[in-house]
Design an enzyme around this catalytic site. Structure first.
Site, mmCIF file in Angstrom:
data_model
loop_
_atom_site.group_PDB
_atom_site.id
_atom_site.type_symbol
_atom_site.label_atom_id
_atom_site.label_comp_id
_atom_site.label_asym_id
_atom_site.label_seq_id
_atom_site.Cartn_x
_atom_site.Cartn_y
_atom_site.Cartn_z
ATOM 1 N N ASP A 78 -23.910 80.931 29.804
ATOM 2 C CA ASP A 78 -23.237 81.661 28.725
ATOM 3 C C ASP A 78 -22.003 82.361 29.285
ATOM 4 O OD1 ASP A 78 -24.331 82.860 25.735
ATOM 5 O OD2 ASP A 78 -22.676 83.905 26.731
ATOM 6 N N GLY B 180 -27.258 86.748 14.072
ATOM 7 C CA GLY B 180 -26.247 86.754 15.118
ATOM 8 C C GLY B 180 -25.788 85.391 15.586
ATOM 9 N N GLN B 181 -26.137 84.334 14.853
ATOM 10 C CA GLN B 181 -25.652 83.014 15.272
ATOM 11 C C GLN B 181 -24.145 82.931 15.055
ATOM 12 O OE1 GLN B 181 -27.393 79.550 13.361
ATOM 13 N NE2 GLN B 181 -26.414 78.153 14.796
ATOM 14 N N HIS C 34 -28.750 76.119 19.876
ATOM 15 C CA HIS C 34 -28.833 76.425 21.311
ATOM 16 C C HIS C 34 -29.954 77.417 21.522
ATOM 17 C CE1 HIS C 34 -25.835 78.924 19.275
ATOM 18 N NE2 HIS C 34 -26.209 79.927 20.056
ATOM 19 N N LEU C 35 -30.714 77.195 22.583
ATOM 20 C CA LEU C 35 -31.722 78.152 23.007
ATOM 21 C C LEU C 35 -31.097 79.028 24.084
ATOM 22 C CD1 LEU C 35 -34.860 75.823 23.332
ATOM 23 C CD2 LEU C 35 -34.122 77.170 21.347
ATOM 24 N N HIS C 36 -31.111 80.334 23.840
ATOM 25 C CA HIS C 36 -30.697 81.274 24.892
ATOM 26 C C HIS C 36 -31.878 81.427 25.848
ATOM 27 C CE1 HIS C 36 -27.155 83.212 22.786
ATOM 28 N NE2 HIS C 36 -27.771 82.697 21.739
HETATM 29 P P1 5GP Z 1 -25.119 82.770 19.191
HETATM 30 O O1 5GP Z 1 -24.399 84.065 18.919
HETATM 31 O O2 5GP Z 1 -24.589 81.657 18.302
HETATM 32 O O3 5GP Z 1 -26.606 82.880 19.173
HETATM 33 O O4 5GP Z 1 -24.779 82.397 20.683
HETATM 34 C C1 5GP Z 1 -23.549 81.865 21.051
HETATM 35 C C2 5GP Z 1 -23.372 82.148 22.514
HETATM 36 O O5 5GP Z 1 -22.329 81.330 22.975
HETATM 37 C C3 5GP Z 1 -22.992 83.597 22.835
HETATM 38 O O6 5GP Z 1 -23.954 84.159 23.699
HETATM 39 C C4 5GP Z 1 -21.622 83.473 23.479
HETATM 40 O O7 5GP Z 1 -21.438 84.366 24.563
HETATM 41 C C5 5GP Z 1 -21.591 82.029 23.937
HETATM 42 N N1 5GP Z 1 -20.269 81.436 23.942
HETATM 43 C C6 5GP Z 1 -19.319 81.543 22.983
HETATM 44 N N2 5GP Z 1 -18.235 80.835 23.322
HETATM 45 C C7 5GP Z 1 -18.514 80.258 24.519
HETATM 46 C C8 5GP Z 1 -17.779 79.396 25.388
HETATM 47 O O8 5GP Z 1 -16.638 78.999 25.128
HETATM 48 N N3 5GP Z 1 -18.386 78.999 26.541
HETATM 49 C C9 5GP Z 1 -19.655 79.412 26.866
HETATM 50 N N4 5GP Z 1 -20.150 78.984 28.014
HETATM 51 N N5 5GP Z 1 -20.377 80.223 26.065
HETATM 52 C C10 5GP Z 1 -19.812 80.638 24.913
#
Ligand code: 5GP
Ligand code: ZN
Length: 113
Positions: A29, A92-93, A99-101
């Site tokens: 991330d 928060g997506q 994607h799995l964090h």
């Molecule tokens: P969400 O908020 O959709 O659950 O998670 C998206 C994740 O993607 C966030 O933790 C954010 O930091 C990460 N992220 C956003 N843009 C990028 C990017 O360009 N590269 C990487 N490696 N991670 C990203």
């Protein structure tokens, strides 16, 4: 269709790859929330858990197998780790590609914010 994570998976955008196989791609991330913070994605574009189909069941199970493998490699399997899939804006997506964090390497509080 422009999808940031499809672009990372296809090597069109930069990403620090951790794992790749036929079905899955995992990368660091960009804004890590823990010492280990890795995003484990299907190569197939699926916008969110709301969009999974019965045919995706094996694929989703595979993503968890990848999480387990990475957790073992990173030394967080024993201490403990968290796997999270934020779904839609209220959770928060921010990127609409499942994607799995995978989070670990520090104590994790519950419930999350
Ligand atoms: P969400 O908020 O959709 O659950 O998670 C998206 C994740 O993607 C966030 O933790 C954010 O930091 C990460 N992220 C956003 N843009 C990028 C990017 O360009 N590269 C990487 N490696 N991670 C990203
Ligand atoms: Zn995508």
């Amino acid at each position: 269709m422009a999808c940031l994570f499809c672009n990372i998976i296809q090597g069109k955008s930069p990403g620090r790859k951790v794992h790749e196989d036929d079905l899955a791609y995992a990368f660091e991330d960009i804004h890590p929330q823990a010492p280990t913070h890795i995003l484990v994605c299907p190569k197939k574009h699926i916008a969110s858990l709301n969009d999974i189909q019965p045919d995706d069941t094996e694929l989703l199970g595979h993503l968890f197998q990848v999480c387990k493998k990475i957790a073992q490699e990173r030394g967080i399997a024993g201490p403990g780790y968290r796997v999270v899939a934020n779904t839609n804006r209220g959770a928060g997506q921010s990127v609409c590609h499942i994607h799995l964090h995978l989070l670990g390497g520090r104590p994790l509080q519950w419930p999350p914010g």
